[in-house]
Structure formats: C-alpha cells, structure tokens
Design an enzyme around this catalytic site. Sequence first.
Site, PDB file in Angstrom:
ATOM      1  N   GLU A   5      -4.152 -10.812   7.493  1.00 47.28           N
ATOM      2  CA  GLU A   5      -4.410 -12.207   7.857  1.00 47.28           C
ATOM      3  C   GLU A   5      -4.354 -12.423   9.362  1.00 47.28           C
ATOM      4  OE1 GLU A   5      -1.505 -13.206   9.460  1.00 47.28           O
ATOM      5  OE2 GLU A   5      -0.789 -11.265   8.695  1.00 47.28           O
TER       6      GLU A   5
ATOM      7  N   GLU B  37      -2.917  -8.926  10.422  1.00 47.47           N
ATOM      8  CA  GLU B  37      -4.354  -8.588  10.379  1.00 47.47           C
ATOM      9  C   GLU B  37      -4.699  -7.588   9.269  1.00 47.47           C
ATOM     10  OE1 GLU B  37      -5.816  -7.186  14.146  1.00 47.47           O
ATOM     11  OE2 GLU B  37      -5.167  -8.953  15.249  1.00 47.47           O
TER      12      GLU B  37
END
Lengths: 353, 353
Positions: free
Chosen positions: A177, A320
Amino acid sequence: MNDSILQQTLHRIRPTDKTVSDAVTAHLNDLTKPPGSLGRLESLATQYALITGAPELSLPRKRIYTFAADHGVTEENVSAYPKEVTGQMVLNMASGGAAINVLGRHAGAEVFVVDIGVDGDLTDADNVITRKIRKGTANMATGPAMRKSEAVKAVEVGIQLATEAVQDGVTLIGIGEMGIGNSTAAAAIIHTLLPCSVNDIVGRGTGVDDDGMKRKAQVIVKAVSNNRPDADDAMDVLSKVGGLEIAGMTGVILGTAAAGVGVVVDGFIATSAALVALRLCEDVHDYLFFSHCSAEQGHGVCLEQLNIHPILDLGLRLGEGTGAALAMNLIDAAVKIYNEMATFSGAGVSGKQ
Amino acid sequence: MNDSILQQTLHRIRPTDKTVSDAVTAHLNDLTKPPGSLGRLESLATQYALITGAPELSLPRKRIYTFAADHGVTEENVSAYPKEVTGQMVLNMASGGAAINVLGRHAGAEVFVVDIGVDGDLTDADNVITRKIRKGTANMATGPAMRKSEAVKAVEVGIQLATEAVQDGVTLIGIGEMGIGNSTAAAAIIHTLLPCSVNDIVGRGTGVDDDGMKRKAQVIVKAVSNNRPDADDAMDVLSKVGGLEIAGMTGVILGTAAAGVGVVVDGFIATSAALVALRLCEDVHDYLFFSHCSAEQGHGVCLEQLNIHPILDLGLRLGEGTGAALAMNLIDAAVKIYNEMATFSGAGVSGKQ
C-alpha cells in the site's frame, strides 16, 4: 452487508487440504540434508504445497497489488509527509521508480498499482489501475472514515483483482500500500480488534517525532470514542476507522484464499488488512505468508498477539509491498529447494546413523 | 608462523574508507522513501559501498567457496551422520544436487567446492577443487587436530582462492562448509576464544540427541584440557581444536579483506572461522556480512558476544554456504535499490514536512 460478492467469496474459502502434508514431508526428508535443516525454507515449501493441494510444485508466478488511497485523518497532522505524496508516489510507481518497482523486478513479480481512493485525479496516468471508490476517507477523528457500503465496495475491488490475477495464471499474490496517514488507520483497526493499547500500537509511520506520536494516539482514542467501531464486526471497524487501500488488501486476501492461492502480506498496514480478513473468515490463515516484521513498533506487538512469526526482520518500514517482494524471493528459493535438490538414494549419500 | 603469505596478507588488510559514507547516505536519503525506511537494505548498501570505496555501485559478481574436510573427532561419536557423508556430499555438490547448488543458482552465485581435507580420494571427481592438506584432522580429544604448519597452509589455500576470485572479477565472496563433526570443532574454537560456556555453545549439529550433545560437550572439555589451546593465539586454537575447512574459510576472509572485497559468512561453523580471522586482524570486520543466525544453539550466543546482528533468521542449520547464498540475494536487492530508485526531485515527490 447484502449477499454480495463479498459474502459469496467468504462462503468459498476453505482450509487447505492437509492430506498432502505427509507426502511433502517425506519428499523434504529424502533430500540430501538433515531433516528440517533448511528451517523456514522447508515450512514455506510445505505451506505452498498445501495451498496448491499437490505434492509437486511449480515455481510461483507472482504479482503484487499496491493499493493507494488518501486519509482524511491527515487533517490532524499525523504524518511526516504532506498528503499530496500519495498521488505523487502513485505516479512514481507507475513510472517504475519506487522501491516496490525495484524489488518487484528483483523478485520477478509484476507490480500493479491501484488507485482505490487517492484524493486527486490520476485517470490520465499510464500503468495505474483506476478503481477509485471515493477521493480519500473522511477524518475519522470527527466521524466515520467511510460508509460501510463503500468499505464493502473497496473490499470487492480487491476480490475482483485477485480473481483477475488467478485467471491470468498468477499463483502467488503480494499486497502492499501507499497512503499518507494510513499507519494511523491501521493502528486504529488493530487497537480495536486486538487487546493492544493505543500506546503499544502507535508508531512513527513515515517518521513523525514524539509529539506526532502523541497526536496519533490521541486521534485514535478520539476516533474510537466518536465512532464506536464494533469489534465483533470487522467491516464496521474497517469502515469507521480504516482506509480504502486497507479494504482493497483485505479483498485481495479474501479473493486469493477463495481461489486457493497464496497471498504474501507486507508490513504493518497490510497486517491490519489481514487481521480484518481473518476476522471475516479465519480459514484465510492457511493462505497467508507474513513477509516481515516492520520497524513500525506496533507491528511486532500485533504479530505476537496473532502468534505469527514473520519470515524476515529487516527493519523495513516503507510499505508498498517491499517486504512482500523480498519474501516472495524466499518462497521461490523454497520451491527450488523442493524441486531441484538430489535425494539421498539418487546421490548415493548415507543417511542418519 | 614465518613471514609467510599469511603474514603478508594480514599486513595488507586496512579498514574501509569511511569518507564515502556521507555521499552514500545523501544518495540513500534522496531516494523516494522516508530516510532509513528500507532498514537493513540501506545499511547493506552502505557497507557494500564502503567496501568498494566508491559511491557508485555495481551489482556484485558473486562466488561461494564451500570447503570440505573430515574430522578425527568423529571417532568420539559426536555426529548423527557417518563421516563418509563428507565425501559423498562433495560429489553431490560437484554434480549440482546439494542445497548450496540450488541456492547458489537462485542467488546468481558460482559455487566452487574445495576438498581441503576430506578423508578419501576425490581427485577423479569433476568440479572439485583439490587442495587437500591432509586426510582429515586427528582426533582432538586425544591430541592436536593438526600441526600449526598445516593450519597455516590451509589458511593460505583460502587466501589463494580469494585472490583468484578477485582476479576473476568476483566482487562478493561467500563461504560455507561441509564436514561431518565440524560443529564440535567450531564449538571448541568459539568456547576457547569467547567467554561462552561449553553448554551454551554446543548444539545438535546435524541432529544428535541429548546424549550426543553431552558427548560433544565432554569431548570439547577433554580436547581443551589435553591440548591447552592458547586463547591469545588464534592460529594455535585453530590448529589444536579446529578443522581444515574452518582454516580455509578463515583464509578466504583474510584474502578477501586484503583485496578490499566483501565476504558473506554462512552459519555457525563459518562464524568460528570469522572469529579466528577477527582475532588475527580485527580490521576484517568491515568486510564481513554475517548472513544469518543458525538454529544451532551456540550460534546466537556467539553472535551476541560479538555484537553482530545477522541479516536473516530462518532456522537454517545446514551450512554449505546456504545462508550466505540467501543473504547475497538481499545484498543484490540493496544494490538495486541504491542504483534503480528514483530521487525526490527526479520523480516530483514532495519531501518531509
């Protein structure tokens, strides 16, 4: 919740079939090494085999979904970076320059960036999957982050993307994310669903100072007090104090597990999504690879509560999907060990005395 | 010790040049991520840059030397496997079927197997580097494992191989070993050189039971009592209670550090070789990457004494260089992060508030 795609997906999730376990263990013990001496690589190969349901393994085809969304709670000054960074980093990922792109290439994994709720217009950007539910959440300190129907839609985006990946032949999915403010949302979810105090679970995120940590803790206390998320209803928690990218990751986990495929969970934020998925259906547990323990202080606390021993502990705190990419590399190594090592009889090596 | 290749090598070892550190840190902090958020990957990139002495990095060219030797102490029934397995596993490695071959391929590292003291004739085998000093050590329970001159020769074999690797363009060298009985020798070295009790440092090796552990501890006490290794003379310790493969690994570390190249240390046995190297010249420290913490119980104790935080903790206890291969993969990832990520200015991403 209506009898939606979400409900249908939850009904399709089954525990893995443990009957192949004996055949897998027998094969691992026939490889030219003392039994169990490759430790985690052996347990990873075993888990991967149980997920596939067969004692013969193929090297995973790997894809990472990185979900991006904004958070209204950034109004409370809970992050070291301005919220514009969310959209800027989406473009950076889309052009291949972010850490997840580098580590995805390193791991041989495709990286797909999904705008599920960035507060900005990214529709012109190449290489971004647009599935925007709304332009960021509302400020959870003063009201619910989103409607429950929006949270369900965001989860269903994840389910749909997982389904597409499996249709494309992907056999191992990673989740990550990007969302300025999302360590506050993740901490609020975990604090609500697990017996972890706010102070145990709040961390520095992208790098707030001590005052920032205090603000984050106060905001979470306020958000929980104002919204009264129901700890027995994970979708209620997700909608009131969660985030759109967290919901998307929850959906990928559910969709992946329903399809009988493994999913690699990244760090602190992704773990909050996994926690929601586990509360919706505890059988997803069999499909989860927890990639690493983040330097974000609440992550270790949360993993311990869940009795989870993550694969790596490298002091990462970027998100991420970076930890997931590195762990995918180790799952590959485990499958190669399983497939490529000689056996005692084949290599003419004596066994244990 | 005469003024030998060993002495000349020790004189050539210098600490790394720390002046590039600022440039490296500045570059890492300019990459599109919060400063320090890639944790160990950033420190690995920094260490690798300091070793190369330049702020521009190239992806390492990698080679692993796996040293094999036998141990007279196996007469004392200290291993779960018969000593014949040492030579059998050398042949298995030479034909590509051992775990180290699989993980070497996974990491993109060449794997060279060195017979430095196997009690058997392997001269006909393809893909084995023959540098045999003697056919295994003598039983250290009843006398010195080898002469000091033999230990020096074995160290010099390692130095020579490191030199050859560097001449071949290798920029990152891994060390591993195969030798039935060698966890007893490694424990004896560590017990002599560090304030670790025999019971803290003795482990199950390839899988001995509780009685086997007791026998190992008793044998070490006997070996130390009979041979009186001088803790202030690491070569004395290495020769009296060590092993030929351990000496070879010590030599690789010295030769690699002297050439200004990094070396990745495998598990418990390789760490005993690193400890000897550190005692011969503490400046080798800058060149050492400790790959993982082994499941062999003495390894964690030893690493803690040395204040070393290894990269991985995967419950491995196989040796061969398997942990080194996996850590090389992470060093590659670190260099790629350093080289391939976008910068804040380049990607148009806002910095910290």
